[in-house]
Design an enzyme around this catalytic site. Structure first.
Site, mmCIF file in Angstrom:
data_model
loop_
_atom_site.group_PDB
_atom_site.id
_atom_site.type_symbol
_atom_site.label_atom_id
_atom_site.label_comp_id
_atom_site.label_asym_id
_atom_site.label_seq_id
_atom_site.Cartn_x
_atom_site.Cartn_y
_atom_site.Cartn_z
ATOM 1 N N ASP A 71 43.299 39.541 36.424
ATOM 2 C CA ASP A 71 44.003 40.396 37.398
ATOM 3 C C ASP A 71 43.631 39.998 38.821
ATOM 4 O O ASP A 71 42.834 40.668 39.467
ATOM 5 C CB ASP A 71 43.621 41.849 37.137
ATOM 6 C CG ASP A 71 44.473 42.842 37.907
ATOM 7 O OD1 ASP A 71 45.560 42.464 38.371
ATOM 8 O OD2 ASP A 71 44.035 43.998 38.050
ATOM 9 N N GLU A 110 47.789 44.197 46.823
ATOM 10 C CA GLU A 110 48.450 44.839 45.683
ATOM 11 C C GLU A 110 47.619 45.983 45.111
ATOM 12 O O GLU A 110 48.167 46.988 44.637
ATOM 13 C CB GLU A 110 48.726 43.801 44.587
ATOM 14 C CG GLU A 110 49.608 44.302 43.445
ATOM 15 C CD GLU A 110 48.856 45.015 42.337
ATOM 16 O OE1 GLU A 110 49.489 45.726 41.535
ATOM 17 O OE2 GLU A 110 47.604 44.869 42.266
ATOM 18 N N GLU A 111 46.306 45.846 45.159
ATOM 19 C CA GLU A 111 45.440 46.852 44.549
ATOM 20 C C GLU A 111 45.303 48.118 45.396
ATOM 21 O O GLU A 111 44.683 49.088 44.941
ATOM 22 C CB GLU A 111 44.045 46.260 44.303
ATOM 23 C CG GLU A 111 44.010 45.071 43.349
ATOM 24 C CD GLU A 111 44.290 45.451 41.906
ATOM 25 O OE1 GLU A 111 44.580 46.635 41.645
ATOM 26 O OE2 GLU A 111 44.212 44.567 41.046
#
Length: 360
Positions: free
Chosen positions: A109, A139-140
């Site tokens: 990830d 994105e996180e």
């Protein structure tokens, strides 16, 4: 292993484009701490690496010191773009190979995915120039990298009409094509009480007590369900409140993450009804659920997590595929099987060629 990785990767030049191992490339990316908000070093490295592999590389500004990387074969906009994110959750965990798996932060990830995409794209570009790579930041957390990339796409080659371009996004889906992804909505809940000496609770009002009772009622709400995406789920991710053991708590807060399978507005109305008159609520960042494209020959699944896909609407018709399992993402034992990571290169190549054959 780190020394071998550097030996493999640091001597690559424009005139010496030997085939690279996705495991080596993934581990080199994983050596660089790119926790969300600190992605500058990994973006610099990726820019230099792709430029040295004969890609035409552009950077998309996101915020101070933070950019996305967009790579193409030439100057024309690609019709198929492979994309994932290079930021990771904390803490940084360096790479290692153990028991047939690449382990460490970003292994599944999503730096392993980025490596597999690069290897596949280098194979495919020998047959078509209409392939691109997009690696984003943030994105996180807030998906700010995806939003910046979407604005770039709108300004550079216009809004997608959903039929002329394709986005193949990468997240750990256990090497399946996701039929859809759940959305996500953050909710901030605050209860205000009245401080008093804990020996005389009737003189105050405990915000922590009221918040606990309120949160217990979340299980009684009839949350929406979707036949394909499944159940709406609610996570109480963070709790704070009170000032001392001997003081009636004057305030308390909770942060919720709701995984959406239907309209965010419908769910928000349920939250408003639940909290009305008892708590202050604030709707945080929200990502809608998404239905995704499929192709024969690929196993399918439902992704219960949110992705950058809703924020990348100008990049084309979306697909979602990636090696590794989200069940170990964000954990200290994050890993991806080496055999699955290498097989993902073939899978991405096959998916791109099938998309091309479908008329893209």
């Amino acid at each position: 292993m780190v020394a071998r990785i550097r030996a493999v990767l640091t001597h690559i030049t424009v005139s010496d484009l030997e085939v690279i191992d996705p495991v080596d490339l993934a581990a080199r990316l994983m050596e660089i701490d790119s926790t969300s908000g600190r992605e500058g070093a990994v973006i610099d490295w990726m820019h230099g690496f792709l430029g040295g592999r004969d890609w035409s590389v552009r950077r998309i500004p996101v915020s101070d010191g933070r950019d996305d990387v967009f790579a193409t074969v030439g100057d024309e906009p690609p019709r198929i773009t492979l994309s994932t994110h290079l930021d990771t959750v904390p803490p940084f965990i360096p790479p290692r190979v153990e028991d047939g798996a690449l382990r460490g932060r970003g292994s599944c990830d999503a730096k392993g995915i980025a490596a597999a995409m690069i290897c596949a794209a280098e194979r495919v570009r020998e047959r078509t120039a209409s392939i691109g790579l997009l690696f984003v930041v943030g994105e996180e957390t807030t998906h700010d990298g995806a939003h910046a990339a979407n604005e770039f796409a709108r300004e550079t080659f216009g809004p997608s009409r959903g039929d002329s371009r394709v986005l193949i996004n990468g997240e750990p889906t256990e090497s399946t094509l996701a039929v859809g992804t759940k959305g996500a909505m953050r909710v901030f809940v605050r209860v205000v009480g009245e401080a008093a000496h804990s020996a005389y609770p009737h003189l105050g009002r405990s915000a922590t007590r009221e918040l606990v009772h309120l949160l217990a009622e979340l299980d009684d709400i009839d949350w929406p369900r979707d036949e394909q995406l499944g159940e709406t789920t609610v996570n109480i991710g963070h709790l704070t409140g009170g000032v001392a053991d001997n003081v009636i708590a004057p305030e308390a807060e909770a942060r919720l993450m709701i995984r959406l399978v239907t309209s965010a507005d419908d769910v928000w109305r349920l939250v408003e009804r639940w909290a009305r008159g008892r708590a202050q609520i604030e709707r945080g960042p929200t990502v809608p659920p998404v239905r995704l494209g499929l192709f024969p020959g690929f196993e399918t699944s439902v992704a219960a997590f949110a992705t950058d896909i809703p924020a990348l609407s100008n990049w084309g018709r979306p697909y979602l595929f990636g090696p590794g399992s989200v069940h170990v993402a964000h954990r200290d034992d994050e890993h991806v099987r080496i055999s699955e990571l290498r097989a993902a290169v073939d899978a991405y190549e096959r998916l791109v060629l099938q998309v091309m054959g479908d008329g893209c």
